[in-house]
Design a protein around this motif. Structure first.
Motif, PDB file in Angstrom:
ATOM      1  N   ASP A 265       0.848  -1.176   0.000  1.00  0.00           N
ATOM      2  CA  ASP A 265       0.000   0.000   0.000  1.00  0.00           C
ATOM      3  C   ASP A 265       0.900   1.247   0.000  1.00  0.00           C
ATOM      4  OD1 ASP A 265      -2.274  -1.551   0.072  1.00  0.00           O
ATOM      5  OD2 ASP A 265      -2.438  -1.494   2.263  1.00  0.00           O
ATOM      6  N   VAL A 266       0.338   2.368  -0.404  1.00  0.00           N
ATOM      7  CA  VAL A 266       1.109   3.603  -0.552  1.00  0.00           C
ATOM      8  C   VAL A 266       0.856   4.501   0.651  1.00  0.00           C
ATOM      9  CG1 VAL A 266       1.632   5.536  -2.086  1.00  0.00           C
ATOM     10  CG2 VAL A 266       0.736   3.396  -3.040  1.00  0.00           C
ATOM     11  N   PRO A 267       1.912   5.004   1.312  1.00  0.00           N
ATOM     12  CA  PRO A 267       1.704   5.933   2.425  1.00  0.00           C
ATOM     13  C   PRO A 267       0.893   7.152   1.975  1.00  0.00           C
ATOM     14  CG  PRO A 267       4.003   5.227   2.326  1.00  0.00           C
ATOM     15  CD  PRO A 267       3.346   4.734   1.068  1.00  0.00           C
ATOM     16  N   CYS A 268      -0.117   7.516   2.765  1.00  0.00           N
ATOM     17  CA  CYS A 268      -0.984   8.623   2.351  1.00  0.00           C
ATOM     18  C   CYS A 268      -0.230   9.949   2.261  1.00  0.00           C
ATOM     19  CB  CYS A 268      -2.170   8.732   3.314  1.00  0.00           C
ATOM     20  SG  CYS A 268      -3.523   7.603   2.878  1.00  0.00           S
ATOM     21  N   GLY A 269       0.831  10.106   3.027  1.00  0.00           N
ATOM     22  CA  GLY A 269       1.633  11.319   2.884  1.00  0.00           C
ATOM     23  C   GLY A 269       2.238  11.441   1.497  1.00  0.00           C
ATOM     24  N   ASP A 270       2.639  10.304   0.917  1.00  0.00           N
ATOM     25  CA  ASP A 270       3.154  10.307  -0.452  1.00  0.00           C
ATOM     26  C   ASP A 270       2.037  10.602  -1.448  1.00  0.00           C
ATOM     27  OD1 ASP A 270       5.531   9.601   0.719  1.00  0.00           O
ATOM     28  OD2 ASP A 270       5.790   7.731  -0.397  1.00  0.00           O
ATOM     29  N   VAL A 271       0.890   9.963  -1.236  1.00  0.00           N
ATOM     30  CA  VAL A 271      -0.241  10.148  -2.150  1.00  0.00           C
ATOM     31  C   VAL A 271      -0.655  11.619  -2.207  1.00  0.00           C
ATOM     32  CG1 VAL A 271      -2.686   9.635  -2.519  1.00  0.00           C
ATOM     33  CG2 VAL A 271      -1.110   7.807  -1.836  1.00  0.00           C
ATOM     34  N   LEU A 272      -0.785  12.251  -1.039  1.00  0.00           N
ATOM     35  CA  LEU A 272      -1.310  13.607  -0.967  1.00  0.00           C
ATOM     36  C   LEU A 272      -0.284  14.664  -1.381  1.00  0.00           C
ATOM     37  CD1 LEU A 272      -3.389  13.282   2.327  1.00  0.00           C
ATOM     38  CD2 LEU A 272      -4.221  13.267  -0.035  1.00  0.00           C
ATOM     39  N   SER A 273       0.982  14.280  -1.530  1.00  0.00           N
ATOM     40  CA  SER A 273       1.998  15.242  -1.980  1.00  0.00           C
ATOM     41  C   SER A 273       2.387  15.030  -3.436  1.00  0.00           C
ATOM     42  CB  SER A 273       3.245  15.165  -1.084  1.00  0.00           C
ATOM     43  OG  SER A 273       3.770  13.844  -1.028  1.00  0.00           O
ATOM     44  N   LEU A 274       1.699  14.104  -4.134  1.00  0.00           N
ATOM     45  CA  LEU A 274       2.062  13.815  -5.515  1.00  0.00           C
ATOM     46  C   LEU A 274       1.829  15.015  -6.434  1.00  0.00           C
ATOM     47  CD1 LEU A 274       3.065  11.792  -7.622  1.00  0.00           C
ATOM     48  CD2 LEU A 274       0.700  10.997  -7.876  1.00  0.00           C
ATOM     49  N   ALA A 275       0.723  15.712  -6.271  1.00  0.00           N
ATOM     50  CA  ALA A 275       0.454  16.881  -7.118  1.00  0.00           C
ATOM     51  C   ALA A 275       1.516  17.950  -6.917  1.00  0.00           C
ATOM     52  CB  ALA A 275      -0.935  17.436  -6.808  1.00  0.00           C
ATOM     53  N   GLY A 276       1.920  18.169  -5.660  1.00  0.00           N
ATOM     54  CA  GLY A 276       2.988  19.126  -5.392  1.00  0.00           C
ATOM     55  C   GLY A 276       4.311  18.688  -5.991  1.00  0.00           C
ATOM     56  N   MET A 277       4.549  17.388  -6.010  1.00  0.00           N
ATOM     57  CA  MET A 277       5.762  16.854  -6.627  1.00  0.00           C
ATOM     58  C   MET A 277       5.813  17.205  -8.110  1.00  0.00           C
ATOM     59  SD  MET A 277       8.533  14.890  -6.661  1.00  0.00           S
ATOM     60  CE  MET A 277       8.685  13.493  -5.547  1.00  0.00           C
ATOM     61  N   VAL A 278       4.692  17.029  -8.813  1.00  0.00           N
ATOM     62  CA  VAL A 278       4.653  17.330 -10.239  1.00  0.00           C
ATOM     63  C   VAL A 278       4.984  18.798 -10.476  1.00  0.00           C
ATOM     64  CG1 VAL A 278       3.143  17.473 -12.251  1.00  0.00           C
ATOM     65  CG2 VAL A 278       3.040  15.468 -10.750  1.00  0.00           C
ATOM     66  N   THR A 279       4.436  19.696  -9.653  1.00  0.00           N
ATOM     67  CA  THR A 279       4.723  21.127  -9.793  1.00  0.00           C
ATOM     68  C   THR A 279       6.194  21.420  -9.520  1.00  0.00           C
ATOM     69  OG1 THR A 279       2.471  21.690  -9.114  1.00  0.00           O
ATOM     70  CG2 THR A 279       4.136  23.421  -8.933  1.00  0.00           C
ATOM     71  N   ALA A 280       6.742  20.827  -8.459  1.00  0.00           N
ATOM     72  CA  ALA A 280       8.141  21.059  -8.115  1.00  0.00           C
ATOM     73  C   ALA A 280       9.076  20.588  -9.220  1.00  0.00           C
ATOM     74  CB  ALA A 280       8.478  20.351  -6.801  1.00  0.00           C
ATOM     75  N   LEU A 281       8.758  19.455  -9.843  1.00  0.00           N
ATOM     76  CA  LEU A 281       9.602  18.938 -10.913  1.00  0.00           C
ATOM     77  C   LEU A 281       9.488  19.800 -12.169  1.00  0.00           C
ATOM     78  CD1 LEU A 281       9.114  15.090 -10.541  1.00  0.00           C
ATOM     79  CD2 LEU A 281      11.038  16.483  -9.788  1.00  0.00           C
ATOM     80  N   THR A 282       8.305  20.312 -12.434  1.00  0.00           N
ATOM     81  CA  THR A 282       8.126  21.192 -13.592  1.00  0.00           C
ATOM     82  C   THR A 282       9.035  22.413 -13.470  1.00  0.00           C
ATOM     83  OG1 THR A 282       5.835  20.481 -13.876  1.00  0.00           O
ATOM     84  CG2 THR A 282       6.461  22.564 -14.886  1.00  0.00           C
ATOM     85  N   LEU A 283       9.192  22.904 -12.248  1.00  0.00           N
ATOM     86  CA  LEU A 283      10.011  24.095 -12.020  1.00  0.00           C
ATOM     87  C   LEU A 283      11.496  23.778 -11.889  1.00  0.00           C
ATOM     88  CD1 LEU A 283       7.706  25.876  -9.393  1.00  0.00           C
ATOM     89  CD2 LEU A 283       7.959  26.427 -11.825  1.00  0.00           C
ATOM     90  N   GLY A 284      11.834  22.589 -11.364  1.00  0.00           N
ATOM     91  CA  GLY A 284      13.221  22.334 -10.992  1.00  0.00           C
ATOM     92  C   GLY A 284      14.033  21.452 -11.904  1.00  0.00           C
ATOM     93  N   THR A 285      13.415  20.654 -12.766  1.00  0.00           N
ATOM     94  CA  THR A 285      14.157  19.689 -13.572  1.00  0.00           C
ATOM     95  C   THR A 285      15.175  20.362 -14.492  1.00  0.00           C
ATOM     96  OG1 THR A 285      12.316  18.119 -13.481  1.00  0.00           O
ATOM     97  CG2 THR A 285      13.928  17.793 -15.230  1.00  0.00           C
ATOM     98  N   GLY A 286      14.869  21.552 -14.955  1.00  0.00           N
ATOM     99  CA  GLY A 286      15.796  22.267 -15.835  1.00  0.00           C
ATOM    100  C   GLY A 286      17.119  22.614 -15.179  1.00  0.00           C
ATOM    101  N   ASP A 287      17.203  22.494 -13.845  1.00  0.00           N
ATOM    102  CA  ASP A 287      18.452  22.793 -13.134  1.00  0.00           C
ATOM    103  C   ASP A 287      19.360  21.582 -12.993  1.00  0.00           C
ATOM    104  OD1 ASP A 287      17.607  25.427 -12.737  1.00  0.00           O
ATOM    105  OD2 ASP A 287      16.609  24.932 -10.843  1.00  0.00           O
ATOM    106  N   ILE A 288      18.880  20.393 -13.336  1.00  0.00           N
ATOM    107  CA  ILE A 288      19.682  19.180 -13.162  1.00  0.00           C
ATOM    108  C   ILE A 288      20.831  19.174 -14.162  1.00  0.00           C
ATOM    109  CG2 ILE A 288      19.661  16.656 -13.348  1.00  0.00           C
ATOM    110  CD1 ILE A 288      16.763  16.716 -12.395  1.00  0.00           C
ATOM    111  N   GLU A 289      22.050  18.959 -13.663  1.00  0.00           N
ATOM    112  CA  GLU A 289      23.236  18.938 -14.522  1.00  0.00           C
ATOM    113  C   GLU A 289      23.730  17.535 -14.811  1.00  0.00           C
ATOM    114  OE1 GLU A 289      26.170  21.431 -12.746  1.00  0.00           O
ATOM    115  OE2 GLU A 289      24.946  23.254 -12.904  1.00  0.00           O
ATOM    116  N   ALA A 290      23.361  16.566 -13.984  1.00  0.00           N
ATOM    117  CA  ALA A 290      23.858  15.195 -14.149  1.00  0.00           C
ATOM    118  C   ALA A 290      23.341  14.585 -15.444  1.00  0.00           C
ATOM    119  CB  ALA A 290      23.418  14.340 -12.965  1.00  0.00           C
ATOM    120  N   PRO A 291      24.129  13.719 -16.093  1.00  0.00           N
ATOM    121  CA  PRO A 291      23.643  12.986 -17.266  1.00  0.00           C
ATOM    122  C   PRO A 291      22.430  12.141 -16.896  1.00  0.00           C
ATOM    123  CG  PRO A 291      26.017  12.741 -17.014  1.00  0.00           C
ATOM    124  CD  PRO A 291      25.526  13.385 -15.766  1.00  0.00           C
TER     125      PRO A 291
END
Length: 356
Positions: A265-291
Motif C-alpha cells: 500500500d502507498v503511504p498517504c503522505g506520499d499520495v497527498l503530496s504527488l500533485a505538489g511533486m509534479v509542480t516542483a519537478l516542472t520548475l526544478g528539472t531544468g536545473d539538473i546537470e547530471a547525465p
C-alpha cells in the motif's frame, strides 16, 4: 606386490593427483578471470524524516533506521576496493525493494544481473514500505523521501552506514552515485537531483510529470480519495489484477503473480503530496546537470505517447540526455520480457559516464 607393479601404481596415482591439481588451478583461473562472485549484504542507515525541498509537505521530523541491501561483486560489497561507483535503486509506489531483486527466475533480478557485470548497487526500501513501514503513512511525504534519498547519497559517499549483524566489516564508500528510479521512485530521484545536485547520473524509468495517461490520473484520484478520509495508507490498484495491469504488459505470469503478492500500500503522505511533486519537478528539472537516461515501455498503462520526448526536453541543463522506448513493454521495465535489453541500455549508459 612386485616392485614393477608398485612403481606403476605410484606413477598412476601421482599422475592422477597432478591432473586433478592442474584442473583445479585451471578452474580457479577461469573463475577469477570470468564474472565476479556476487554477494548480498543487509545494511542500515540512520535517516531523519524531514523535508528540505521546495515541495510543500510536512513529515514527522523523526529519526529512523532504514534498512537496505548491498548487492555486487564480493570485494566491492565488503569495502575492499576503495572508492567506487554505487548504483542507488529507488522503487515506485506500490512496489518495494523487492522490485529490483526478483530472483526467480534470475533473468529478472536487476541488481544481481548488474553485479555480474561488475556494478555494485544499493537496493533501497523507502520509508513506509515493507521492513521500513510506518505506523502511520501520513508521517512522511515525497519531499521527505527526496531529502532522505539525499541523506543516503551522502552516507554512501562518506561510508557512514553499517552492515547489520556484521560489525567488524567496513562498509564501502562511493566515489560516485548514480540513482536509478522507477515510477514515483524516479520522481523522487529527479527531485533529489534538482534540489541537492550531488549525484553523478540518473536512470529514470517510466516516469513523466506531464504526460500521464487517463488510467494513471484515475488511479491517483482513487488513492487521493482514500487518503482524504481517515486512512493512513491507500492500495495501489483496486485488486491484484488491476495492480498487474498498471505495471505489466509482457512479464511472465509467474513474475506478475509474485509481484501482486508482494505489492505494498502507498503511504498517504506520499499520495497527498504527488500533485505538489509534479509542480516542483516542472520548475526544478531544468536545473539538473547530471547525465540522464530516460527509459519507457510503449505499452505502459500510466504514460501517454510522446512522454519520452516531452520529459527529455525538461532536462535543459543536463550534460547529456538519452531516451529509449522498448517495444511491447509496460511500466515495470526490469521485470518485463525486454529486461535484458533494458539492462544493456543501462550498462552502456554507465560505461559512458566520466568518473573523474
Amino acid at each position: 606386490m612386485t616392485r614393477t607393479l608398485r612403481t606403476l601404481l605410484v606413477g598412476l596415482l601421482v599422475g592422477a593427483l597432478s591432473g586433478a591439481l592442474v584442473g583445479a588451478l585451471a578452474g580457479q583461473a577461469t573463475a577469477e578471470g570470468g564474472r565476479p562472485t556476487v554477494i548480498s549484504r543487509q545494511v542500515a542507515f540512520e535517516l531523519v524524516n524531514t523535508n528540505d525541498t521546495d515541495l510543500l509537505c510536512l513529515p514527522d521530523g523523526q529519526e529512523y533506521v532504514v534498512r537496505a541491501r548491498l548487492v555486487g561483486p564480493r570485494k566491492q560489497v565488503l569495502g575492499r576496493a576503495g572508492a567506487q561507483r554505487i548504483n542507488l535503486l529507488v522503487h515506485d509506489a506500490g512496489t518495494g525493494g523487492w522490485f529490483w531483486g526478483m530472483d526467480s527466475p534470475r533473468r529478472y533480478d536487476y541488481a544481481r544481473q548488474l553485479a555480474r557485470r561488475g556494478e555494485t548497487s544499493l537496493v533501497l526500501t523507502r520509508l513506509g514500505y515493507d521492513e521500513n513501514r510506518l505506523d502511520s503513512g501520513r508521517d512522511t511525504c515525497l519531499g521527505a523521501q527526496a531529502t532522505m534519498l539525499h541523506q543516503v547519497v551522502q552516507h554512501l559517499k562518506s561510508g557512514q552506514y553499517r552492515f547489520t549483524g556484521d560489525v567488524g566489516t567496513t562498509t564501502p564508500h562511493a566515489g560516485h552515485v548514480v540513482v536509478h528510479g522507477h515510477g514515483t521512485g524516479a520522481a523522487v530521484a529527479q527531485l533529489e537531483a534538482s534540489t541537492f545536485d550531488d549525484v553523478e547520473g540518473l536512470v529514470l524509468m517510466s516516469w513523466t510529470d506531464n504526460q500521464f495517461s487517463q488510467r494513471a490520473v484515475a488511479e491517483a484520484t482513487r488513492q487521493g480519495t482514500t487518503c482524504l478520509g481517515a486512512a493512513d495508507y491507500a492500495g495501489f490498484g483496486e485488486s491484484r489484477a488491476d495492480y498487474r495491469s498498471l505495471l505489466f504488459a509482457s512479464a511472465p505470469a509467474s513474475v506478475q503473480r509474485r509481484a501482486a503478492r508482494l505489492r505494498n500500500d502507498v503511504p498517504c503522505g506520499d499520495v497527498l503530496s504527488l500533485a505538489g511533486m509534479v509542480t516542483a519537478l516542472t520548475l526544478g528539472t531544468g536545473d539538473i546537470e547530471a547525465p540522464a537516461l530516460l527509459l519507457y515501455g510503449d505499452r505502459d498503462a500510466r504514460t501517454r505517447d510522446g512522454a519520452a520526448d516531452q520529459q527529455a526536453a525538461r532536462f535543459r541543463s543536463s550534460e547529456s540526455v538519452h531516451t529509449r522506448t522498448f517495444r511491447g513493454a509496460g511500466s515495470a521495465l526490469p521485470l518485463e520480457h525486454r529486461a535484458p535489453q533494458v539492462r544493456r541500455e543501462v550498462l552502456a549508459f554507465l560505461g559512458g559516464l566520466r568518473l573523474s
